[in-house]
Design an enzyme around this catalytic site. Structure first.
Site, short mmCIF file in Angstrom:
data_model
loop_
_atom_site.label_atom_id
_atom_site.label_comp_id
_atom_site.label_asym_id
_atom_site.label_seq_id
_atom_site.Cartn_x
_atom_site.Cartn_y
_atom_site.Cartn_z
N TYR A 53 0.83 -1.20 0.00
CA TYR A 53 0.00 0.00 0.00
C TYR A 53 0.87 1.26 0.00
O TYR A 53 1.91 1.30 0.64
CB TYR A 53 -0.92 0.05 1.22
CG TYR A 53 -2.03 -0.97 1.24
CD1 TYR A 53 -2.32 -1.76 0.14
CD2 TYR A 53 -2.81 -1.15 2.39
CE1 TYR A 53 -3.35 -2.68 0.17
CE2 TYR A 53 -3.84 -2.07 2.42
CZ TYR A 53 -4.10 -2.84 1.31
OH TYR A 53 -5.11 -3.77 1.36
N LEU A 213 -18.44 -1.58 0.10
CA LEU A 213 -19.35 -0.68 -0.62
C LEU A 213 -19.20 -0.82 -2.12
O LEU A 213 -19.67 0.03 -2.89
CB LEU A 213 -19.10 0.77 -0.20
CG LEU A 213 -19.20 1.07 1.30
CD1 LEU A 213 -19.04 2.56 1.55
CD2 LEU A 213 -20.51 0.56 1.88
N GLY A 220 -24.50 5.20 -1.97
CA GLY A 220 -25.38 6.30 -2.32
C GLY A 220 -24.91 7.05 -3.55
O GLY A 220 -25.04 8.26 -3.65
#
Length: 322
Positions: A53, A213, A220
């Site tokens: 990372y 998500l 959303g």
């Protein structure tokens, strides 16, 4: 905060895991420090990282940021259940990747140095290394544990049969084996229900879902686009593939009176073997907003409706046989 056992181990972790992938590439060091401090204030004790990372090959930028945060003291390291990973490319030479005993030894020492700690709580194989036998993998992990450099071993992106093979190999060595599997799992990506989740449950592994998500699709996205927010090109392409489902999902979340991202996390916490979905906040607002998911209790009717929108799998072989 109600802490939960990581699989069959005695290790207690928070029901949400703080993913650090954005620290460095998308979140400044100062903001990363603030997010980690706030995570502790909120009761989150489980942090996940990886040697690759940070966006710069071989540098381990994200681990360095976490290490400098630990170096401030104040019990930061002691309060944290630290997970990191080994497998990815950390250089251009042939033994600077994978799960050979040589790379595991070198990669662990390098991660410890970057993280400014003398032990890693959960050392995870970031991927299956098909040319390394599990006997070699386990011997290397046993040595690290005997040296006190790691406490537990986890996996990531393993298939169900990889989990079985790994655990049976560990059992032959009278070794604890894997305690966790970090897998790509969310309402849109439900393939792990076929064999990964049943295998994890049977062998006593805690499942740590990543991308809960679905890259933002379950956060959303339609509402954000309506407000003029831009989206990454790859996400917009995925949105066009799943627009009908996402429209139904966001409408249902509105009926529940909850944010879409919170419902997606709450749903994961209802699934078999799932212990701690990984949240990867870029901002403090995203971190604090995630805690709402722990308060949402989806009833059977809500779970059934989500299955209608995003059909899942029962298990294997019942999903494709009698």
């Amino acid at each position: 905060m109600d802490y939960v056992n990581l699989g069959r181990s005695g290790l207690l972790v928070s029901p949400l895991c703080l993913g650090t992938m954005n620290f460095g590439p998308r979140t400044t060091e100062e903001d990363s420090f603030a997010i980690m401090d706030r995570a502790h204030e909120l009761g989150l004790n489980f942090f996940d990282s990886a040697n690759v990372y940070g966006g710069q090959k071989g540098e381990g930028i994200t681990e360095q940021i976490v290490g400098r945060w630990f170096a401030q003291g104040g019990g930061r390291r002691e309060k944290t259940v630290l997970a990191t990973k080994v497998y990815g490319d950390m250089g251009d030479w042939p033994n600077e990747r994978g799960l050979s005993a040589l790379n595991i030894r070198r990669a662990c020492d390098a991660s410890l140095k970057r993280l400014q700690t003398d032990y890693i709580d959960i050392y995870q194989a970031h991927h299956v290394h098909r040319t390394t036998p599990f006997e070699e993998f386990w011997e290397a992990m046993e040595v690290l544990r005997q040296q006190g450099k790691i406490l537990y071993v986890g996996s990531s992106n393993f298939a169900g049969w990889h989990l079985a093979k790994a655990q049976e190999s560990a059992a032959r060595r009278n070794f604890l084996g894997l305690v966790s599997e970090q897998t790509h799992y969310n309402l849109l990506t439900r393939a792990p229900e076929l064999e990964v989740l049943p295998a994890a449950e049977d062998y006593g592994l805690g499942v740590i879902p990543w991308s809960p998500l679905a890259g933002g699709l379950l956060g959303g996205v339609l509402r954000k686009l309506d407000k003029g927010r831009s989206g990454a090109e790859h996400m917009l392409k995925q949105l066009e593939r799943h627009r009908d489902k996402i429209e139904q999902y966001e409408k249902f979340c509105d009926e529940l009176g909850e944010e879409a991202a919170d419902v997606a996390l709450a749903w994961l916490l209802k699934q078999r073997a799932v212990v701690s979905p990984i949240i990867g906040p870029r901002t403090m607002q995203q971190l604090e907003g995630s805690l709402r998911a722990l308060e949402i209790d989806l009833d059977e009717a809500a779970l059934a409706r989500l299955d209608e929108i995003f059909p899942g799998h029962r298990t294997a072989p019942e999903d494709y046989a009698w």
